[in-house]
Write a protein that holds these residues in place. Structure first.
Motif, short mmCIF file in Angstrom:
data_model
loop_
_atom_site.label_atom_id
_atom_site.label_comp_id
_atom_site.label_asym_id
_atom_site.label_seq_id
_atom_site.Cartn_x
_atom_site.Cartn_y
_atom_site.Cartn_z
N GLY A 1 0.78 -1.23 0.00
CA GLY A 1 0.00 0.00 0.00
C GLY A 1 0.81 1.27 0.00
O GLY A 1 0.39 2.28 -0.59
N ASP A 2 1.97 1.28 0.67
CA ASP A 2 2.73 2.52 0.78
C ASP A 2 4.09 2.49 0.08
O ASP A 2 4.90 3.39 0.24
CB ASP A 2 2.93 2.90 2.25
CG ASP A 2 3.55 1.77 3.06
OD1 ASP A 2 4.35 1.00 2.51
OD2 ASP A 2 3.21 1.63 4.26
N THR A 3 4.35 1.44 -0.69
CA THR A 3 5.63 1.33 -1.39
C THR A 3 5.39 0.87 -2.83
O THR A 3 4.61 -0.06 -3.07
CB THR A 3 6.56 0.31 -0.69
OG1 THR A 3 6.61 0.60 0.71
CG2 THR A 3 7.96 0.38 -1.26
N MET A 4 6.04 1.52 -3.76
CA MET A 4 5.89 1.17 -5.17
C MET A 4 7.17 1.51 -5.94
O MET A 4 8.01 2.27 -5.46
CB MET A 4 4.69 1.88 -5.81
CG MET A 4 4.67 3.38 -5.68
SD MET A 4 4.16 4.00 -4.05
CE MET A 4 2.62 3.16 -3.78
N PRO B 1 -0.88 -1.47 6.66
CA PRO B 1 -0.57 -2.76 7.27
C PRO B 1 0.32 -3.62 6.37
O PRO B 1 0.28 -3.49 5.14
CB PRO B 1 -1.95 -3.40 7.47
CG PRO B 1 -2.89 -2.24 7.53
CD PRO B 1 -2.34 -1.22 6.59
N GLU B 2 1.09 -4.51 6.99
CA GLU B 2 2.07 -5.32 6.27
C GLU B 2 1.41 -6.47 5.49
O GLU B 2 0.43 -7.06 5.94
CB GLU B 2 3.09 -5.91 7.23
CG GLU B 2 3.92 -4.87 7.98
CD GLU B 2 4.89 -4.14 7.08
OE1 GLU B 2 5.08 -4.56 5.93
OE2 GLU B 2 5.48 -3.14 7.53
N VAL B 3 2.01 -6.76 4.33
CA VAL B 3 1.63 -7.96 3.58
C VAL B 3 2.86 -8.73 3.12
O VAL B 3 2.77 -9.92 2.79
CB VAL B 3 0.76 -7.61 2.34
CG1 VAL B 3 -0.61 -7.12 2.74
CG2 VAL B 3 1.45 -6.60 1.44
N LYS B 4 4.02 -8.06 3.10
CA LYS B 4 5.23 -8.70 2.59
C LYS B 4 6.42 -8.55 3.53
O LYS B 4 7.57 -8.63 3.12
CB LYS B 4 5.59 -8.12 1.21
CG LYS B 4 4.55 -8.41 0.15
CD LYS B 4 4.98 -7.88 -1.21
CE LYS B 4 3.95 -8.21 -2.28
NZ LYS B 4 4.37 -7.73 -3.62
N HIS B 5 6.15 -8.34 4.79
CA HIS B 5 7.25 -8.19 5.74
C HIS B 5 7.91 -9.54 5.99
O HIS B 5 7.21 -10.55 6.19
CB HIS B 5 6.73 -7.61 7.06
CG HIS B 5 7.81 -7.06 7.93
ND1 HIS B 5 8.61 -7.86 8.71
CD2 HIS B 5 8.21 -5.78 8.16
CE1 HIS B 5 9.46 -7.12 9.38
NE2 HIS B 5 9.25 -5.84 9.07
N PRO B 6 9.25 -9.61 5.98
CA PRO B 6 9.93 -10.90 6.14
C PRO B 6 9.72 -11.57 7.49
O PRO B 6 9.82 -12.79 7.60
CB PRO B 6 11.41 -10.54 5.94
CG PRO B 6 11.49 -9.07 6.20
CD PRO B 6 10.19 -8.50 5.76
N PHE C 1 -6.25 -5.71 6.73
CA PHE C 1 -6.36 -4.58 5.81
C PHE C 1 -5.07 -4.30 5.04
O PHE C 1 -5.03 -3.36 4.25
CB PHE C 1 -6.86 -3.31 6.52
CG PHE C 1 -8.32 -3.36 6.86
CD1 PHE C 1 -9.28 -3.12 5.90
CD2 PHE C 1 -8.72 -3.67 8.15
CE1 PHE C 1 -10.63 -3.19 6.21
CE2 PHE C 1 -10.06 -3.75 8.47
CZ PHE C 1 -11.02 -3.51 7.50
N GLY C 2 -4.05 -5.12 5.24
CA GLY C 2 -2.86 -5.00 4.40
C GLY C 2 -3.17 -5.40 2.96
O GLY C 2 -2.82 -4.67 2.03
N PRO C 3 -3.83 -6.57 2.76
CA PRO C 3 -4.19 -6.96 1.39
C PRO C 3 -5.12 -5.95 0.72
O PRO C 3 -5.01 -5.69 -0.47
CB PRO C 3 -4.88 -8.31 1.59
CG PRO C 3 -4.31 -8.85 2.85
CD PRO C 3 -4.10 -7.65 3.73
N GLU C 4 -6.03 -5.37 1.50
CA GLU C 4 -6.95 -4.38 0.92
C GLU C 4 -6.21 -3.12 0.47
O GLU C 4 -6.51 -2.55 -0.58
CB GLU C 4 -8.02 -4.00 1.95
CG GLU C 4 -9.07 -5.07 2.19
CD GLU C 4 -8.64 -6.16 3.16
OE1 GLU C 4 -9.47 -6.99 3.53
OE2 GLU C 4 -7.44 -6.18 3.56
N ALA C 5 -5.23 -2.70 1.29
CA ALA C 5 -4.44 -1.52 0.91
C ALA C 5 -3.62 -1.79 -0.34
O ALA C 5 -3.54 -0.95 -1.25
CB ALA C 5 -3.51 -1.13 2.07
N SER C 6 -3.04 -2.98 -0.44
CA SER C 6 -2.26 -3.34 -1.63
C SER C 6 -3.15 -3.43 -2.86
O SER C 6 -2.78 -2.96 -3.94
CB SER C 6 -1.55 -4.69 -1.40
OG SER C 6 -0.58 -4.58 -0.39
#
Length: 280
Positions: free
Chosen positions: A79-82, A101-106, A113-118
């Motif tokens: 959501g916040d990085t591209m 919210p995170e979706v790809k944090h190691p 709501f991370g997937p929704e933001a992405s």
């Protein structure tokens, strides 16, 4: 005698007439001079009227957002990085003053709501989409990412995330605080409406997101919304650890993408940008 008298009378009359003409002549000259002076003053009186029009045509309109740099979307990480193409180079953009919210944090699981933001970011910022980048004061973070406000179709994407309740105001570090006040005002409206991350009690806080502290009743709708992405993650961890895919097309056909580093099927050759996520 009469003739002399008549002649004398005629000479006197002529003398009077000549005197009268010489008396009137200076007035005529004076009037002509005054008329000439009036005519000479007239042009400067009209000249200033043309100056404002000249200034209006040369004044350039000023935008409220400062200098905008054109760029083109390459891909959306979350959501916040591209990633964008900027001045012929590939750059990673980290949005200023917002956090999704995170979706790809190691080291962190997928957060509500991370997937929704992405998904929202990918919908608005499609590959090849022309956007504009606005830099505040400090240009990059410690990871070398560009810190920016992202404009798309005349709207700021940072604000759009806050309006949807998909981000919180965060990482407020001077001097990059140009829009922090209006961001907080937008966030307040989303909080009052109880949408997105604000629909879960105690989830979004000043220091980040806390899924474990959410109330059970309010967490249930979020669980349903994020059920599919979580299920995909769980599904990707079940195959044997020696699973390998020739390419991302094969991985997508197996329904396991994206593949995170450490999960079965992950390989460096599938993770071209080296961000720990293959076939994103």
């Amino acid at each position: 005698m009469k003739k002399k008298t008549s002649l004398l009378t005629g000479l006197i009359a002529l003398s009077i007439a000549l005197t009268a003409c010489s008396t009137k002549h200076p007035d005529i000259q004076t009037n002509q001079q005054q008329e000439t002076k009036v005519t000479a003053v007239t042009p400067p009186a009209t000249a200033p009227a043309a100056q404002p029009a000249s200034k209006q045509t040369t004044a350039a309109p000023q935008t409220a957002t400062g200098k905008l740099i054109p760029a083109k979307i390459i891909s959306v990480t979350d959501g916040d990085t591209m990633k964008v193409e900027l001045n012929g180079k590939k750059e990673t953009i980290r949005l200023l003053l917002v956090d999704t919210p995170e979706v790809k944090h190691p080291s962190k699981p997928v957060q509500p709501f991370g997937p929704e933001a992405s998904a929202f970011a990918k919908k608005i910022l499609k590959e090849g989409k022309e956007v504009q980048i606005e830099i505040d004061v400090s240009e990059r973070d410690k990871y070398g990412r560009l810190l920016a406000y992202l404009w798309v179709d005349g709207k700021m994407f940072n604000e759009m995330l806050l309006e949807k309740g998909l981000a919180r105001v965060a990482y407020v570090y001077p001097p990059n605080i140009k829009y922090v006040d209006q961001f907080r005002a937008i966030q307040k409206k989303a909080q009052t409406a109880g949408i997105g991350i604000w629909s879960i009690e105690n989830y979004a806080q000043e220091d980040g997101f806390h899924p474990k502290e959410t109330a059970t009743k309010k967490a249930e709708p979020t669980k349903q919304q994020s059920e599919k992405p979580v299920a995909e993650t769980q599904k990707s961890t079940t195959p044997s650890s020696n699973v390998q895919y020739k390419n991302c097309t094969e991985a997508r056909a197996a329904g396991v993408t994206p593949i995170y580093e450490g999960q079965p099927g992950y390989s460096r050759k599938l993770d071209r940008d080296g961000d720990g996520v293959a076939c994103e």
